[in-house]
Design a protein around this motif. Structure first.
Motif, PDB file in Angstrom:
ATOM      1  N   ALA A  61      -0.901   6.738  -2.778  1.00 41.52           N
ATOM      2  CA  ALA A  61      -2.081   6.684  -1.913  1.00 41.52           C
ATOM      3  C   ALA A  61      -3.179   7.601  -2.451  1.00 41.52           C
ATOM      4  N   ALA A  62      -2.793   8.766  -2.948  1.00 38.41           N
ATOM      5  CA  ALA A  62      -3.790   9.683  -3.528  1.00 38.41           C
ATOM      6  C   ALA A  62      -4.444   9.056  -4.761  1.00 38.41           C
ATOM      7  N   ARG A  63      -3.615   8.405  -5.593  1.00 42.61           N
ATOM      8  CA  ARG A  63      -4.170   7.753  -6.792  1.00 42.61           C
ATOM      9  C   ARG A  63      -5.113   6.616  -6.417  1.00 42.61           C
ATOM     10  N   ARG A  64      -4.713   5.828  -5.419  1.00 40.34           N
ATOM     11  CA  ARG A  64      -5.558   4.716  -4.998  1.00 40.34           C
ATOM     12  C   ARG A  64      -6.833   5.208  -4.325  1.00 40.34           C
ATOM     13  N   THR A  65      -6.769   6.342  -3.665  1.00 42.86           N
ATOM     14  CA  THR A  65      -7.969   6.929  -3.068  1.00 42.86           C
ATOM     15  C   THR A  65      -8.965   7.309  -4.151  1.00 42.86           C
ATOM     16  N   ASP A  66      -8.454   7.880  -5.239  1.00 42.89           N
ATOM     17  CA  ASP A  66      -9.339   8.213  -6.362  1.00 42.89           C
ATOM     18  C   ASP A  66      -9.987   6.955  -6.933  1.00 42.89           C
TER      19      ASP A  66
END
Length: 345
Positions: A91-96
């Motif tokens: 989720a953090a990667r996709r947020t970036d």
């Protein structure tokens, strides 16, 4: 095991049977001679000592059932927690990625805003190089296509992130439920073990030792496995032999203490073989074999529900971690109700 609490505790649900066992234990301790608790072979089946032993055995078996359930839930909780953490990372990667797509779209929108006040015809008329201007217009159309793709990228990333966050939330809820179940099973274990300790506390130290070892064959000499076991099976047996004398501790997998499935898992781990953690998963970790087919290194299981396991060493014997208050030892496979066997290697 849980520490003794000073405040009174609620009597377990099996109170009638437990009170009867305690009463019998007190009567036995008050009237018994030295030979009352010499073992099951010479004990009167209806004697106070035998009644206490039966009650303690029952409580320990119930504790072992609860232990295996606890360990199974613990493994599932660990798996669920790992999955949740991986979802959080994704989720953090996709947020970036979403933020990057939004920045790209923002740059297109800003450029469009800066140019929006000038009519294309005026731009053509004012241009010192009309051909160059027309070429630039075609480029702007392509930029528009890229802007449309940027919009779609933002939409796709936002939708994917929303699905990912929902999945992570579901996984977090699953972890929370399993942690609550874990606490329930742990309490069941400690309650059963506490009840057994209370029954045994009514006996003298010598009597407790006789109850703990009644009907249990022990040995400390070298194990000489019968022919037929594989090299890895012999390595597992060697580990288990070196563990003889180690205390039983529920939930322990070594190196200084073990429960029953913790011992077999550690023995095969030392032989380079990975086994699952619980009895009811270890029974499916290899090929089922009949009792008349047993070879050294086979896992042997006991009781309905497959709640106890030992490592077969040949000649009708196994190495196992029997129960709390005992140590890893050699015993006969006839000591408990046989439930099945599995050949791991």
């Amino acid at each position: 095991m849980a520490a003794h609490r000073k405040k009174p505790r609620k009597r377990p649900s099996y109170g009638t049977a437990l009170r009867r066992a305690v009463t019998l234990a007190l009567a036995g301790a008050a009237t018994a001679t030295t030979g009352v608790l010499d073992g099951t072979a010479g004990a009167d089946p209806g004697s106070p000592a035998e009644q206490v032993k039966d009650e303690v055995d029952r409580l320990y078996r119930e504790a072992e059932v609860a232990t295996e359930k606890y360990l199974g839930v613990k493994e599932r909780t660990r798996t669920a927690q790992g999955a949740y953490e991986r979802l959080q990372d994704e989720a953090a990667r996709r947020t970036d990625q979403l933020n990057s797509a939004r920045r790209t779209l923002g740059s297109y929108a800003a450029a469009q805003y800066r140019e929006s006040g000038i009519d294309p015809g005026v731009k053509l008329a004012l241009s010192a190089d009309p051909d160059r201007y027309l070429a630039g217009t075609a480029l702007a159309d392509r930029v528009g296509d890229r802007q449309a793709r940027a919009v779609e990228e933002v939409r796709r990333e936002a939708a994917g992130l929303e699905r990912l966050r929902k999945e992570a939330g579901d996984q977090r809820d699953r972890v929370t439920r399993q942690q609550a179940e874990l606490r329930r099973h742990k309490k069941a274990v400690t309650d059963k073990l506490g009840a057994a300790r209370r029954v045994l506390s009514r006996l003298t130290a010598a009597e407790r030792e006789r109850v703990a070892t009644a009907g249990t064959a022990t040995a400390t000499g070298p194990v000489a496995p019968a022919a037929g076991g594989s090299a890895r099976a012999r390595a597992a047996i060697g580990f288990a032999q070196r563990a003889i004398g180690s205390p039983y501790v529920w939930g322990a997998t070594g190196p200084r203490a073990f429960d029953c499935s913790g011992l077999t898992q550690a023995a095969y781990r030392a032989a380079g073989v990975s086994l699952p953690r619980t009895t009811y998963t270890q029974v499916n970790a290899g090929r089922r074999v009949g009792r008349d087919e047993l070879r050294p290194g086979d896992l042997v299981f006991f009781y309905p529900g497959v709640t106890h396991v030992g490592l077969y060493v040949g000649d009708g014997r196994m190495i196992h971690a029997p129960r709390p208050g005992s140590t890893v030892r050699i015993a006969s496979v006839d000591e408990m109700p046989f439930a099945g066997a599995t050949r791991v290697v």
